[in-house]
Design a protein around this motif. Structure first.
Motif, PDB file in Angstrom:
ATOM      1  N   ALA A   4      32.665  36.203  54.663  1.00 29.64           N
ATOM      2  CA  ALA A   4      33.197  37.526  54.326  1.00 29.64           C
ATOM      3  C   ALA A   4      34.722  37.556  54.183  1.00 29.64           C
ATOM      4  O   ALA A   4      35.224  38.102  53.185  1.00 29.64           O
ATOM      5  CB  ALA A   4      32.736  38.546  55.359  1.00 29.64           C
ATOM      6  N   PRO A   5      35.510  36.977  55.114  1.00 29.62           N
ATOM      7  CA  PRO A   5      36.964  37.059  54.953  1.00 29.62           C
ATOM      8  C   PRO A   5      37.458  36.419  53.655  1.00 29.62           C
ATOM      9  O   PRO A   5      38.302  36.993  52.949  1.00 29.62           O
ATOM     10  CB  PRO A   5      37.500  36.307  56.183  1.00 29.62           C
ATOM     11  N   LEU A   6      36.929  35.238  53.321  1.00 28.25           N
ATOM     12  CA  LEU A   6      37.355  34.565  52.093  1.00 28.25           C
ATOM     13  C   LEU A   6      36.888  35.315  50.858  1.00 28.25           C
ATOM     14  O   LEU A   6      37.606  35.396  49.849  1.00 28.25           O
ATOM     15  CB  LEU A   6      36.829  33.134  52.082  1.00 28.25           C
ATOM     16  N   MET A   7      35.677  35.868  50.923  1.00 26.60           N
ATOM     17  CA  MET A   7      35.154  36.615  49.784  1.00 26.60           C
ATOM     18  C   MET A   7      35.977  37.885  49.553  1.00 26.60           C
ATOM     19  O   MET A   7      36.314  38.222  48.409  1.00 26.60           O
ATOM     20  CB  MET A   7      33.685  36.973  50.042  1.00 26.60           C
ATOM     21  N   LYS A   8      36.302  38.577  50.636  1.00 21.69           N
ATOM     22  CA  LYS A   8      37.102  39.794  50.506  1.00 21.69           C
ATOM     23  C   LYS A   8      38.489  39.471  49.962  1.00 21.69           C
ATOM     24  O   LYS A   8      39.038  40.211  49.131  1.00 21.69           O
ATOM     25  CB  LYS A   8      37.199  40.494  51.861  1.00 21.69           C
ATOM     26  N   ALA A   9      39.060  38.363  50.427  1.00 23.15           N
ATOM     27  CA  ALA A   9      40.375  37.962  49.927  1.00 23.15           C
ATOM     28  C   ALA A   9      40.316  37.640  48.438  1.00 23.15           C
ATOM     29  O   ALA A   9      41.226  37.989  47.669  1.00 23.15           O
ATOM     30  CB  ALA A   9      40.881  36.752  50.719  1.00 23.15           C
ATOM     31  N   HIS A  10      39.234  36.997  48.024  1.00 25.39           N
ATOM     32  CA  HIS A  10      39.076  36.677  46.602  1.00 25.39           C
ATOM     33  C   HIS A  10      38.965  37.950  45.773  1.00 25.39           C
ATOM     34  O   HIS A  10      39.628  38.091  44.738  1.00 25.39           O
ATOM     35  CB  HIS A  10      37.838  35.809  46.415  1.00 25.39           C
ATOM     36  N   LEU A  11      38.139  38.877  46.216  1.00 26.55           N
ATOM     37  CA  LEU A  11      37.975  40.124  45.470  1.00 26.55           C
ATOM     38  C   LEU A  11      39.283  40.911  45.427  1.00 26.55           C
ATOM     39  O   LEU A  11      39.625  41.518  44.396  1.00 26.55           O
ATOM     40  CB  LEU A  11      36.867  40.969  46.108  1.00 26.55           C
ATOM     41  N   LYS A  12      40.026  40.884  46.546  1.00 26.92           N
ATOM     42  CA  LYS A  12      41.310  41.589  46.581  1.00 26.92           C
ATOM     43  C   LYS A  12      42.281  40.976  45.590  1.00 26.92           C
ATOM     44  O   LYS A  12      43.055  41.682  44.927  1.00 26.92           O
ATOM     45  CB  LYS A  12      41.876  41.542  48.000  1.00 26.92           C
ATOM     46  N   SER A  13      42.232  39.633  45.451  1.00 24.47           N
ATOM     47  CA  SER A  13      43.128  38.968  44.492  1.00 24.47           C
ATOM     48  C   SER A  13      42.812  39.352  43.057  1.00 24.47           C
ATOM     49  O   SER A  13      43.668  39.224  42.174  1.00 24.47           O
ATOM     50  CB  SER A  13      43.028  37.446  44.669  1.00 24.47           C
ATOM     51  N   LEU A  14      41.590  39.811  42.816  1.00 21.85           N
ATOM     52  CA  LEU A  14      41.182  40.246  41.481  1.00 21.85           C
ATOM     53  C   LEU A  14      41.462  41.725  41.234  1.00 21.85           C
ATOM     54  O   LEU A  14      41.181  42.249  40.158  1.00 21.85           O
ATOM     55  CB  LEU A  14      39.689  39.975  41.270  1.00 21.85           C
ATOM     56  N   GLY A  15      41.987  42.390  42.287  1.00 22.02           N
ATOM     57  CA  GLY A  15      42.326  43.796  42.141  1.00 22.02           C
ATOM     58  C   GLY A  15      41.334  44.764  42.739  1.00 22.02           C
ATOM     59  O   GLY A  15      41.540  45.982  42.684  1.00 22.02           O
TER      60      GLY A  15
ATOM     61  N   ARG B 139      17.448  47.590  48.649  1.00 25.11           N
ATOM     62  CA  ARG B 139      16.549  46.736  47.867  1.00 25.11           C
ATOM     63  C   ARG B 139      17.301  46.007  46.765  1.00 25.11           C
ATOM     64  O   ARG B 139      18.202  46.562  46.124  1.00 25.11           O
ATOM     65  CB  ARG B 139      15.442  47.580  47.239  1.00 25.11           C
ATOM     66  N   TYR B 140      16.898  44.742  46.561  1.00 27.16           N
ATOM     67  CA  TYR B 140      17.437  43.925  45.479  1.00 27.16           C
ATOM     68  C   TYR B 140      16.283  43.344  44.669  1.00 27.16           C
ATOM     69  O   TYR B 140      15.402  42.696  45.225  1.00 27.16           O
ATOM     70  CB  TYR B 140      18.285  42.772  46.027  1.00 27.16           C
ATOM     71  N   ASP B 141      16.324  43.575  43.362  1.00 29.06           N
ATOM     72  CA  ASP B 141      15.381  42.932  42.454  1.00 29.06           C
ATOM     73  C   ASP B 141      16.035  41.654  41.964  1.00 29.06           C
ATOM     74  O   ASP B 141      16.783  41.660  40.984  1.00 29.06           O
ATOM     75  CB  ASP B 141      15.041  43.859  41.299  1.00 29.06           C
ATOM     76  N   THR B 142      15.769  40.532  42.631  1.00 29.69           N
ATOM     77  CA  THR B 142      16.443  39.289  42.266  1.00 29.69           C
ATOM     78  C   THR B 142      15.815  38.625  41.042  1.00 29.69           C
ATOM     79  O   THR B 142      16.290  37.578  40.601  1.00 29.69           O
ATOM     80  CB  THR B 142      16.448  38.293  43.443  1.00 29.69           C
TER      81      THR B 142
ATOM     82  N   VAL C 188      26.398  38.629  46.210  1.00 22.71           N
ATOM     83  CA  VAL C 188      27.704  39.126  46.647  1.00 22.71           C
ATOM     84  C   VAL C 188      27.582  39.857  47.985  1.00 22.71           C
ATOM     85  O   VAL C 188      28.388  39.642  48.907  1.00 22.71           O
ATOM     86  CB  VAL C 188      28.316  40.040  45.571  1.00 22.71           C
ATOM     87  N   ASP C 189      26.581  40.714  48.119  1.00 20.70           N
ATOM     88  CA  ASP C 189      26.414  41.451  49.374  1.00 20.70           C
ATOM     89  C   ASP C 189      26.117  40.517  50.532  1.00 20.70           C
ATOM     90  O   ASP C 189      26.578  40.735  51.662  1.00 20.70           O
ATOM     91  CB  ASP C 189      25.301  42.489  49.235  1.00 20.70           C
ATOM     92  N   ALA C 190      25.342  39.451  50.271  1.00 21.58           N
ATOM     93  CA  ALA C 190      25.062  38.477  51.321  1.00 21.58           C
ATOM     94  C   ALA C 190      26.344  37.780  51.762  1.00 21.58           C
ATOM     95  O   ALA C 190      26.579  37.571  52.961  1.00 21.58           O
ATOM     96  CB  ALA C 190      24.034  37.458  50.837  1.00 21.58           C
TER      97      ALA C 190
ATOM     98  N   ASP D 205      16.003  40.132  38.334  1.00 20.16           N
ATOM     99  CA  ASP D 205      16.918  40.694  37.345  1.00 20.16           C
ATOM    100  C   ASP D 205      18.301  40.105  37.609  1.00 20.16           C
ATOM    101  O   ASP D 205      18.722  39.972  38.757  1.00 20.16           O
ATOM    102  CB  ASP D 205      16.939  42.220  37.484  1.00 20.16           C
ATOM    103  N   LYS D 206      19.028  39.734  36.566  1.00 21.86           N
ATOM    104  CA  LYS D 206      20.314  39.055  36.767  1.00 21.86           C
ATOM    105  C   LYS D 206      21.291  39.884  37.593  1.00 21.86           C
ATOM    106  O   LYS D 206      21.922  39.380  38.528  1.00 21.86           O
ATOM    107  CB  LYS D 206      20.938  38.692  35.418  1.00 21.86           C
ATOM    108  N   LEU D 207      21.427  41.159  37.265  1.00 22.30           N
ATOM    109  CA  LEU D 207      22.355  41.993  38.020  1.00 22.30           C
ATOM    110  C   LEU D 207      21.889  42.159  39.462  1.00 22.30           C
ATOM    111  O   LEU D 207      22.694  42.089  40.396  1.00 22.30           O
ATOM    112  CB  LEU D 207      22.507  43.362  37.347  1.00 22.30           C
ATOM    113  N   GLY D 208      20.582  42.363  39.664  1.00 23.87           N
ATOM    114  CA  GLY D 208      20.055  42.482  41.018  1.00 23.87           C
ATOM    115  C   GLY D 208      20.307  41.220  41.827  1.00 23.87           C
ATOM    116  O   GLY D 208      20.646  41.286  43.022  1.00 23.87           O
ATOM    117  N   TYR D 209      20.154  40.069  41.175  1.00 21.31           N
ATOM    118  CA  TYR D 209      20.404  38.797  41.856  1.00 21.31           C
ATOM    119  C   TYR D 209      21.873  38.662  42.249  1.00 21.31           C
ATOM    120  O   TYR D 209      22.196  38.285  43.384  1.00 21.31           O
ATOM    121  CB  TYR D 209      19.989  37.642  40.953  1.00 21.31           C
ATOM    122  N   VAL D 210      22.778  38.995  41.333  1.00 21.25           N
ATOM    123  CA  VAL D 210      24.207  38.889  41.636  1.00 21.25           C
ATOM    124  C   VAL D 210      24.598  39.847  42.756  1.00 21.25           C
ATOM    125  O   VAL D 210      25.377  39.494  43.654  1.00 21.25           O
ATOM    126  CB  VAL D 210      25.045  39.145  40.364  1.00 21.25           C
TER     127      VAL D 210
END
Length: 303
Positions: A285-296, A261-264, A275-277, A266-271
């Motif tokens: 997904a591949p580009l998003m995962k690469a971006h997150l990996k670049s952030l550590g 469940r997501y309470d959109t 991100v999960d979508a 709410d700001k955190l619920g929306y984010v």
């Protein structure tokens, strides 16, 4: 409750209260209804309507406040844009453009005064009439193999009718943000509702079973809402009407929903939903995962 032939009347209407001011999303909500905020490229309201549609509900009423007419426009044809896309032979984009209007028959009614979420639901009575209906909040999403509202409809059919409340378990120190169910167990995921206590303190909460996402309601709830006295903050609350329905002997069930469940609203619920979508889409997904990996950030199980 019964269809006159011994069966349970089917649910053919959906109601979505979407009249909130969205103050948690200021300043964007000055002009853009929070329900039109996108989860990647699909607004929250379309995800809610799509859930109802996936559960076989063909007629949907969205209750808005003055100034939120963009929600109505979203589900109407846009012939000007369609003509432009057709000239450029952009058939895939035309399919995306027309997708919202094909989900269901959507009608919009205006709640002229903000008198509570129960009052908002009551505005749908002229269109719904004496039919059972599903009610989903306009900013609440549940991702699951079986649509959450379909889980409620299945429970209603299995239990022989009545109204059904969608629920999740929450930590005891979070109960004051929810309507909380007082009930007696029926099975592992179901309780017979005795009452719903709106936003209790942790020490006064009857359980940690919180009402979320929506309901399937028998039409008798409209009669209760019409005569219900204002409650907390001088507003008419749907939980108060459902509690009264239960106290009067009506069958009201609470069902624990399966899914994420997501309470959109709410700001955190929306984010989190955003991100999960992105992580769940093959094109992102591949580009998003690469971006997150670049952030550590590391995927589960990575070292």
């Amino acid at each position: 409750m019964s269809d006159g032939n011994g069966g349970v009347r089917p649910v053919r209407y959906g109601v979505i209260p979407a009249g909130g001011l969205g103050t948690r999303f200021l300043p964007i909500s000055r002009t853009v209804p929070k329900e039109l905020l996108p989860v990647i490229d699909t607004p929250v309201i379309e995800l809610v309507v799509a859930e109802l549609s996936a559960a076989g509900i063909p007629r949907i009423v969205i209750v808005i406040a003055p100034g939120k007419e963009a929600l109505d426009a979203y589900f109407r044809p846009n012939e000007r844009l369609e003509r432009r896309l057709a000239v450029e032979f952009r058939q895939d984009d035309i399919a995306l453009l027309k997708r919202p209007e094909k989900l269901a028959t959507v009608r919009v009614v205006v709640q002229q005064e903000a008198k509570g979420n129960g009052h908002a639901v009551l505005q749908a009575k002229p269109l719904v009439g004496a039919e059972p209906f599903a009610m989903l909040w306009g900013d609440d999403i549940v991702l699951s193999e079986t649509p959450a509202v379909a889980q409620l409809i299945e429970a209603r059919e299995r239990l022989g009718g009545g109204s059904v409340v969608g629920c999740i378990r929450v930590p005891k120190d979070k109960v004051s943000a929810y309507g909380v169910v007082a009930g007696t167990p029926v099975d592992e995921r179901t309780q017979r509702v005795l009452a719903i206590v709106e936003k209790p303190s942790p020490e006064n909460a009857p359980s940690n079973l919180a009402a979320v996402h929506g309901y399937v309601l028998e039409p008798e709830v409209f009669d209760i809402l019409e005569h219900l006295r204002p409650g907390r903050n001088g507003e008419i609350w749907l939980t108060d009407a459902v509690s009264q329905l239960a106290r009067q002997g009506g069958a009201v069930w609470a069902v624990e929903l399966q899914g994420v469940r997501y309470d959109t609203g709410d700001k955190l619920g929306y984010v989190k939903a955003f991100v999960d979508a992105a992580l769940g889409r093959d094109d992102m997904a591949p580009l998003m995962k690469a971006h997150l990996k670049s952030l550590g950030w590391k995927a589960p199980g990575e070292r």
